[in-house]
Design a protein around this motif. Structure first.
Motif, PDB file in Angstrom:
ATOM      1  N   TRP A 113      47.924 -13.574  35.765  1.00  0.00           N
ATOM      2  CA  TRP A 113      48.748 -13.603  36.967  1.00  0.00           C
ATOM      3  C   TRP A 113      50.206 -13.659  36.567  1.00  0.00           C
ATOM      4  CZ3 TRP A 113      47.586 -12.890  41.984  1.00  0.00           C
ATOM      5  CH2 TRP A 113      48.501 -13.282  42.960  1.00  0.00           C
ATOM      6  N   HIS A 114      51.005 -12.815  37.186  1.00  0.00           N
ATOM      7  CA  HIS A 114      52.444 -12.821  36.920  1.00  0.00           C
ATOM      8  C   HIS A 114      53.160 -13.549  38.040  1.00  0.00           C
ATOM      9  CE1 HIS A 114      56.484 -11.622  35.869  1.00  0.00           C
ATOM     10  NE2 HIS A 114      56.644 -11.103  37.077  1.00  0.00           N
ATOM     11  N   TRP A 115      53.879 -14.604  37.686  1.00  0.00           N
ATOM     12  CA  TRP A 115      54.655 -15.338  38.674  1.00  0.00           C
ATOM     13  C   TRP A 115      56.040 -14.720  38.759  1.00  0.00           C
ATOM     14  CZ3 TRP A 115      52.217 -18.423  41.831  1.00  0.00           C
ATOM     15  CH2 TRP A 115      51.022 -19.015  41.422  1.00  0.00           C
ATOM     16  N   GLY A 116      56.291 -14.065  39.881  1.00  0.00           N
ATOM     17  CA  GLY A 116      57.583 -13.430  40.096  1.00  0.00           C
ATOM     18  C   GLY A 116      58.015 -13.566  41.532  1.00  0.00           C
ATOM     19  N   ALA A 117      58.988 -12.754  41.939  1.00  0.00           N
ATOM     20  CA  ALA A 117      59.553 -12.869  43.281  1.00  0.00           C
ATOM     21  C   ALA A 117      58.565 -12.472  44.369  1.00  0.00           C
ATOM     22  CB  ALA A 117      60.817 -12.020  43.378  1.00  0.00           C
ATOM     23  N   ASP A 118      57.446 -11.813  44.005  1.00  0.00           N
ATOM     24  CA  ASP A 118      56.451 -11.484  45.025  1.00  0.00           C
ATOM     25  C   ASP A 118      55.474 -12.628  45.268  1.00  0.00           C
ATOM     26  OD1 ASP A 118      55.256 -11.296  42.547  1.00  0.00           O
ATOM     27  OD2 ASP A 118      53.999  -9.583  43.083  1.00  0.00           O
ATOM     28  N   SER A 119      55.518 -13.690  44.423  1.00  0.00           N
ATOM     29  CA  SER A 119      54.605 -14.821  44.601  1.00  0.00           C
ATOM     30  C   SER A 119      55.337 -16.175  44.618  1.00  0.00           C
ATOM     31  CB  SER A 119      53.535 -14.837  43.505  1.00  0.00           C
ATOM     32  OG  SER A 119      54.115 -14.778  42.217  1.00  0.00           O
ATOM     33  N   ILE A 120      56.645 -16.194  44.395  1.00  0.00           N
ATOM     34  CA  ILE A 120      57.456 -17.417  44.464  1.00  0.00           C
ATOM     35  C   ILE A 120      58.656 -17.159  45.361  1.00  0.00           C
ATOM     36  CG2 ILE A 120      58.856 -19.088  43.202  1.00  0.00           C
ATOM     37  CD1 ILE A 120      57.207 -18.572  40.736  1.00  0.00           C
ATOM     38  N   LEU A 121      58.805 -17.975  46.389  1.00  0.00           N
ATOM     39  CA  LEU A 121      59.966 -17.906  47.274  1.00  0.00           C
ATOM     40  C   LEU A 121      60.762 -19.190  47.107  1.00  0.00           C
ATOM     41  CD1 LEU A 121      61.502 -16.484  49.604  1.00  0.00           C
ATOM     42  CD2 LEU A 121      60.044 -17.772  51.190  1.00  0.00           C
ATOM     43  N   ILE A 122      62.000 -19.086  46.629  1.00  0.00           N
ATOM     44  CA  ILE A 122      62.849 -20.261  46.475  1.00  0.00           C
ATOM     45  C   ILE A 122      63.422 -20.636  47.843  1.00  0.00           C
ATOM     46  CG2 ILE A 122      64.825 -21.260  45.271  1.00  0.00           C
ATOM     47  CD1 ILE A 122      62.561 -20.517  43.416  1.00  0.00           C
ATOM     48  N   THR A 123      63.351 -21.919  48.168  1.00  0.00           N
ATOM     49  CA  THR A 123      63.772 -22.406  49.479  1.00  0.00           C
ATOM     50  C   THR A 123      64.831 -23.492  49.323  1.00  0.00           C
ATOM     51  OG1 THR A 123      61.975 -24.033  49.492  1.00  0.00           O
ATOM     52  CG2 THR A 123      61.533 -21.885  50.499  1.00  0.00           C
ATOM     53  N   ARG A 124      65.394 -23.913  50.438  1.00  0.00           N
ATOM     54  CA  ARG A 124      66.412 -24.978  50.424  1.00  0.00           C
ATOM     55  C   ARG A 124      65.710 -26.334  50.487  1.00  0.00           C
ATOM     56  NH1 ARG A 124      69.763 -22.440  55.326  1.00  0.00           N
ATOM     57  NH2 ARG A 124      67.600 -22.323  56.015  1.00  0.00           N
ATOM     58  N   GLY A 125      65.049 -26.668  49.415  1.00  0.00           N
ATOM     59  CA  GLY A 125      64.260 -27.883  49.345  1.00  0.00           C
ATOM     60  C   GLY A 125      62.832 -27.625  49.791  1.00  0.00           C
ATOM     61  N   ALA A 126      61.933 -28.559  49.454  1.00  0.00           N
ATOM     62  CA  ALA A 126      60.535 -28.414  49.848  1.00  0.00           C
ATOM     63  C   ALA A 126      60.378 -28.480  51.364  1.00  0.00           C
ATOM     64  CB  ALA A 126      59.699 -29.499  49.173  1.00  0.00           C
ATOM     65  N   ALA A 127      61.186 -29.316  52.040  1.00  0.00           N
ATOM     66  CA  ALA A 127      61.075 -29.434  53.494  1.00  0.00           C
ATOM     67  C   ALA A 127      61.385 -28.107  54.180  1.00  0.00           C
ATOM     68  CB  ALA A 127      62.012 -30.526  54.001  1.00  0.00           C
ATOM     69  N   ASP A 128      62.334 -27.351  53.649  1.00  0.00           N
ATOM     70  CA  ASP A 128      62.636 -26.025  54.192  1.00  0.00           C
ATOM     71  C   ASP A 128      61.436 -25.105  54.025  1.00  0.00           C
ATOM     72  OD1 ASP A 128      64.250 -23.804  55.167  1.00  0.00           O
ATOM     73  OD2 ASP A 128      64.411 -23.159  53.088  1.00  0.00           O
ATOM     74  N   GLY A 129      60.749 -25.218  52.901  1.00  0.00           N
ATOM     75  CA  GLY A 129      59.541 -24.422  52.692  1.00  0.00           C
ATOM     76  C   GLY A 129      58.458 -24.764  53.699  1.00  0.00           C
ATOM     77  N   LEU A 130      58.265 -26.059  53.971  1.00  0.00           N
ATOM     78  CA  LEU A 130      57.273 -26.471  54.960  1.00  0.00           C
ATOM     79  C   LEU A 130      57.648 -25.968  56.350  1.00  0.00           C
ATOM     80  CD1 LEU A 130      56.744 -30.116  53.686  1.00  0.00           C
ATOM     81  CD2 LEU A 130      55.004 -28.313  53.693  1.00  0.00           C
TER      82      LEU A 130
END
Length: 456
Positions: A75-92
Motif C-alpha cells: 500500500w502506498h500512503w500518498g495524497a490519495d489516502s492521506i488528507l492533512i487537516t487543521r487538527g484532528a477535530a477538523d478531520g472529525l
C-alpha cells in the motif's frame, strides 16, 4: 463501493476547486488564482493537495510507529489516502459533514469517550446511540449490539479519551468484519500506546477511516495539524466537502521541518512514554487514588470528587470528570519536576474516603434531531466478574476468551448474527498484538507490565 458511503449531495456535487497543485509545478504561469503579484512573501495560495507535507508525514509515521507484523498488503500512503487537516477535530468535523445526512442518519458512540463526537452529532443533527464500553478496564466493545444498531457509522476512540486504555483489538477486528457502515477510529494518541495503528487495515477494509493528530506525541500542537487516512474513494468525497487552500503556507513549511527530524520525533515520544509510566507508577501509590489508566497521552485516575479541587489549590490544573466521566480525574503528563511536585502534593493531602468505583454513564441524547434511546441492554463492568479468566496486561468480560494470535472473540463481543472474523481478514491481527515490551525496556511499573489499571 466505499464511495457509496458519502452523502448523496456529496457524491453528486462537482468540486468548485478541482485543482490539486499550483500551476508552477507544471511549468505554467499562474493566472488562475487571482493573487496580487505585487504582494509580499505570502502573496501565493498554498498547495491545495499538500503533496510534499503528506509525503513527509507518511515517512514520519513509518519512523515513529510500532511496525505491524510482516505480511500485510502492499500500500502506498500518498495524497490519495492521506488528507492533512487543521487538527484532528477538523478531520472529525469533515467526516460528519461528508458521510452523515442531517436529520436522518445516526451514529453509535461508546461512552465514556471523546465529547466532540457528541457535539458534532448535535451540530449536524445526527442521532446518537450510546453503547457503553465493557470490561474491567473499559477496553471491550459490545460488538453484537453495535453491529445490530440502525446506524450508518460507529465512532471509536482508541486509545480512549478519557479512559486512557486501548480497546481489545479482537473486538475492533470483529466489528470491522460484521458492520458494513463507516467505522471511524480516532487515534490521536496511538503513538503513545505501544500498538500499531489501525491504518494498516485500510487496504482490506474500505469502510475504515482513521483520524490522527500531530498535536500530541509529535509535539506540534501550535501548528494545529491532523490527518484523515482512508481508502481513496472515501478521501475523494472528503476533498469535495473540504474548503479550498485549508492549510496556511507558513504552517506547512514549519511542519515539514519538524517532520523531517525523525530521530528527534522518536526521542521525544520515547521520553514521553517513559515519564508517563513513571508518573503512573507514582500515582498508583498515592492515597485517595484508585485505579490508574495510562496507555494514552495522559493519565486518568479514580479519585474522590474533591481531589481535582485540592490539586488546583496546590497549583495544578487538571480535568475533573473528564468528558462527563464521574469519579475520575484526567491529568496531563508534565515535565518530571512538575509531575513529582504533584505527587508530593497528593501524598501530603489529607486522606478521605476511598476513591469511588464508578461506571460510565450513557447520558441523555444531546442536541436537536437526535433519536430517543433505550437503556443499555447490559451495564458495563467495573469489577472482576466471577468465572472470568484474568491474565496480566489484559481485562476480560464474562464468557470472553482472549487468545493471542487468533483475532477471534466470543461472548460479550459476539452477538446474534455476528460471525467471528475468519479467512484473509483475520490475518489483520498481525498488526495488533505488539506491545512496548517487545520494543524497549519497561519502567518499574506500567500498564503493559502489570495491567492497565491498578487497584489500591
Amino acid at each position: 463501493m466505499a464511495g457509496g458511503l458519502a452523502r448523496e449531495v456529496i457524491r453528486s456535487m462537482r468540486s468548485a476547486f478541482p485543482f490539486d497543485s499550483r500551476p508552477g509545478r507544471h511549468d505554467l504561469i499562474n493566472l488562475r488564482d487571482n493573487e496580487n503579484p505585487f504582494g509580499g512573501p505570502h502573496r501565493h495560495y498554498p498547495d491545495n493537495r499538500n503533496g510534499d507535507l503528506v509525503a513527509a508525514y507518511a515517512r514520519a509515521l513509518d519512523a515513529v510507529e510500532i511496525a505491524p507484523a510482516p505480511g500485510g498488503p502492499e500500500w502506498h500512503w500518498g495524497a490519495d489516502s492521506i488528507l492533512i487537516t487543521r487538527g484532528a477535530a477538523d478531520g472529525l468535523d469533515l467526516i460528519f459533514r461528508t458521510f452523515f445526512e442531517p436529520g436522518s442518519d445516526a451514529v453509535a458512540v461508546t461512552p465514556p469517550s471523546f465529547a466532540i463526537f457528541d457535539e458534532l452529532a448535535a451540530v449536524y443533527r445526527i442521532a446518537r446511540h450510546p453503547v457503553p464500553l465493557l470490561g474491567e478496564n473499559l477496553d471491550r466493545l459490545d460488538v453484537g449490539r453495535l453491529a445490530a444498531l440502525p446506524v450508518k457509522g460507529v465512532i471509536l476512540c482508541d486509545p480512549g479519551n478519557p479512559t486512557g486504555t486501548c480497546l481489545a483489538p479482537e473486538d475492533v477486528l470483529l466489528l470491522l468484519d460484521s458492520f458494513r457502515g463507516l467505522v471511524v477510529i480516532d487515534e490521536a494518541y496511538v503513538e503513545c500506546s505501544g500498538r500499531p495503528s489501525y491504518r494498516h487495515l485500510i487496504p482490506d477494509r474500505p469502510n475504515l477511516v482513521v483520524v490522527r493528530s500531530m498535536s500530541k506525541a509529535l509535539g506540534m500542537a501550535a501548528l494545529r495539524l491532523g490527518a484523515v487516512l482512508a481508502h481513496p474513494e472515501l478521501l475523494l468525497a472528503l476533498r469535495k466537502a473540504r474548503l479550498p487552500f485549508a492549510l496556511p503556507g507558513p504552517v506547512t513549511a514549519q511542519a515539514m521541518t519538524e517532520l523531517s527530524q525523525l530521530a528527534m520525533l522518536r526521542g521525544q515520544i520515547e521520553a514521553f512514554a517513559g515519564e508517563r509510566d513513571r508518573f503512573a507508577a507514582e500515582l498508583a501509590g498515592c492515597p485517595r487514588v484508585g485505579r490508574v489508566f495510562a496507555e494514552a497521552g495522559f493519565v486518568t485516575i479514580e479519585g474522590d470528587p474533591d481531589l481535582a479541587a485540592e490539586l488546583r489549590r496546590a497549583g495544578f490544573d487538571t480535568m475533573p470528570e473528564p468528558m462527563g466521566w464521574p469519579g475520575h480525574v484526567r491529568i496531563s503528563v508534565g515535565r518530571p519536576s512538575a509531575n513529582s511536585r504533584l505527587i508530593a502534593a497528593l501524598k501530603a493531602a489529607p486522606r478521605a474516603a476511598q476513591a469511588p468505583k464508578t461506571t460510565p454513564e450513557t447520558g441523555p441524547e444531546t442536541g436537536p434531531g437526535t433519536a430517543p434511546e433505550t437503556a443499555p441492554e447490559t451495564a458495563p463492568e467495573t469489577a472482576q466478574t466471577p468465572g472470568t479468566t484474568r491474565t496480566a496486561g489484559t481485562a476480560h468480560s464474562p464468557g470472553v476468551t482472549r487468545e493471542t494470535g487468533t483475532g477471534a472473540s466470543t461472548g460479550a463481543g459476539a452477538g446474534a448474527g455476528v460471525e467471528p472474523a475468519t479467512g484473509a481478514k483475520t490475518r489483520a491481527a498481525w498488526a495488533l498484538r505488539t506491545a512496548r515490551t517487545a520494543q524497549a525496556p519497561q519502567t518499574a511499573w506500567s500498564p503493559r507490565s502489570q495491567g492497565k489499571g491498578r487497584q489500591t
